[in-house]
Design an enzyme around this catalytic site. Structure first.
Site, PDB file in Angstrom:
ATOM      1  N   GLY A 114       1.284   8.186   5.908  1.00 43.95           N
ATOM      2  CA  GLY A 114       2.458   8.847   5.371  1.00 43.95           C
ATOM      3  C   GLY A 114       3.559   7.851   5.080  1.00 43.95           C
ATOM      4  O   GLY A 114       3.340   6.826   4.429  1.00 43.95           O
ATOM      5  N   ASP A 115       4.749   8.146   5.577  1.00 43.20           N
ATOM      6  CA  ASP A 115       5.891   7.237   5.377  1.00 43.20           C
ATOM      7  C   ASP A 115       6.270   6.547   6.681  1.00 43.20           C
ATOM      8  O   ASP A 115       7.436   6.212   6.909  1.00 43.20           O
ATOM      9  CB  ASP A 115       7.090   8.004   4.819  1.00 43.20           C
ATOM     10  CG  ASP A 115       7.523   9.164   5.717  1.00 43.20           C
ATOM     11  OD1 ASP A 115       6.658   9.713   6.427  1.00 43.20           O
ATOM     12  OD2 ASP A 115       8.713   9.518   5.716  1.00 43.20           O
TER      13      ASP A 115
END
Length: 303
Positions: free
Chosen positions: A208-209
């Site tokens: 993800g981030d």
């Protein structure tokens, strides 16, 4: 082997795609076939009467000597791998099959070029440990890196820091501008983090981030604060996608070893908890882990 068959042996050796060479008891090349020149770049005139070890990659000479001694002293017929240096300077990975003739006091060796196979193996190993989008170490590789760093820090009684970075506004970037914009943002942030870090530090992407930074070159909390300040300025530099400026910022959690003592998974979990505190306190800041920090409730929604 009958006489008629033996007559064809020179032609067979000439046609082989694998290199064939004969080496005397002193390690001097006595014969090479055409494939030897194809693989290593040396014609018979350039190779014959030279020491075989002259062509071996320097770092592989010791293990090559060991393998040869095993062949000659223990009458073994092993296969072994080493690297040779081609005439043009390129490195060739070679799989050898060697026979030692006690009667004639020569070694007959056949070399199979496995360079492309080795490149493929190395590529697969690299891909298994790296994130394909950002080219950063993935979780598995990062955990191994952190365990090694912890082992060194523990042995040297030195300090180590772990940063957990999450990008505020990443979901909005994806929702408003599309996943291509999100991918561009992640790749850019990965590059910007690497640009700031020192040579001994490293960064990986958990998914993800989420990014994790391993700080091997710090001495105290102030060093982390200085780095975080530089990271924030670098990460939030303007970034456009389709003429629109993307809005985002980093939330960071930090933990220091040996102030908090544990394995790689434990320290990452501590930094993750601190990051959540930073995010739920408004974001775009760093929070250091302490024992009072708990995981956010299940109802908390990641902005």
């Amino acid at each position: 082997m009958n006489t008629k068959t033996s007559e064809y042996l020179p032609d067979i050796v000439e046609l082989l795609l694998d290199a064939v060479c004969v080496v005397d008891v002193k390690g001097c090349l006595l014969f090479t076939n055409p494939a030897f020149e194809t693989i290593f770049g040396y014609s018979p005139g350039e190779a014959i009467n030279r020491q075989m070890l002259d062509f071996v990659y320097p770092e592989d000479r010791a293990k090559t000597i060991h393998a040869i001694n095993q062949i000659m002293n223990n009458n073994q017929h092993p296969r072994f791998e080493n690297r040779w240096v081609r005439k043009d300077g390129r490195i060739v990975h070679v799989l050898w099959s060697v026979y030692w003739s006690q009667e004639k006091q020569v070694r007959v060796a056949i070399a199979f070029d496995i360079t492309e196979q080795k490149k493929l193996e190395q590529k697969l190993i690299y891909l298994a440990g790296h994130d394909p989008l950002t080219d950063l170490p993935n979780r598995s590789f990062l955990i191994n890196q952190l365990e090694e760093s912890l082992s060194i820090a523990n042995t040297l009684s030195s300090v180590l820091g772990v940063l957990f970075i999450d990008i505020d506004g990443f979901k909005q970037v994806n929702d408003i501008h599309g996943h291509a914009a999100g991918d561009k943002l992640l790749k850019t942030i990965a590059m910007r983090i690497r640009h700031v870090l020192k040579k001994n530090d490293s960064v990986g992407r958990l998914g993800g981030d989420e990014f994790v930074v391993i700080l091997n070159s710090i001495k105290n909390k102030q060093d982390i604060l200085m780095l975080v300040d530089t990271l924030k300025k670098e990460i939030v530099k303007p970034l456009e996608f389709n003429d629109a400026e993307l809005a985002y910022s980093p939330s960071m959690g930090a933990v220091m070893f040996p102030e908090y003592y544990g394995d790689a998974e434990y320290l990452i979990q501590c930094a993750d908890k601190a990051m959540y505190r930073a995010k739920h306190s408004g974001g775009n800041q760093v929070v250091f882990y302490n024992d009072d920090i708990k995981l956010p409730s299940a109802q908390s929604i990641k902005p």
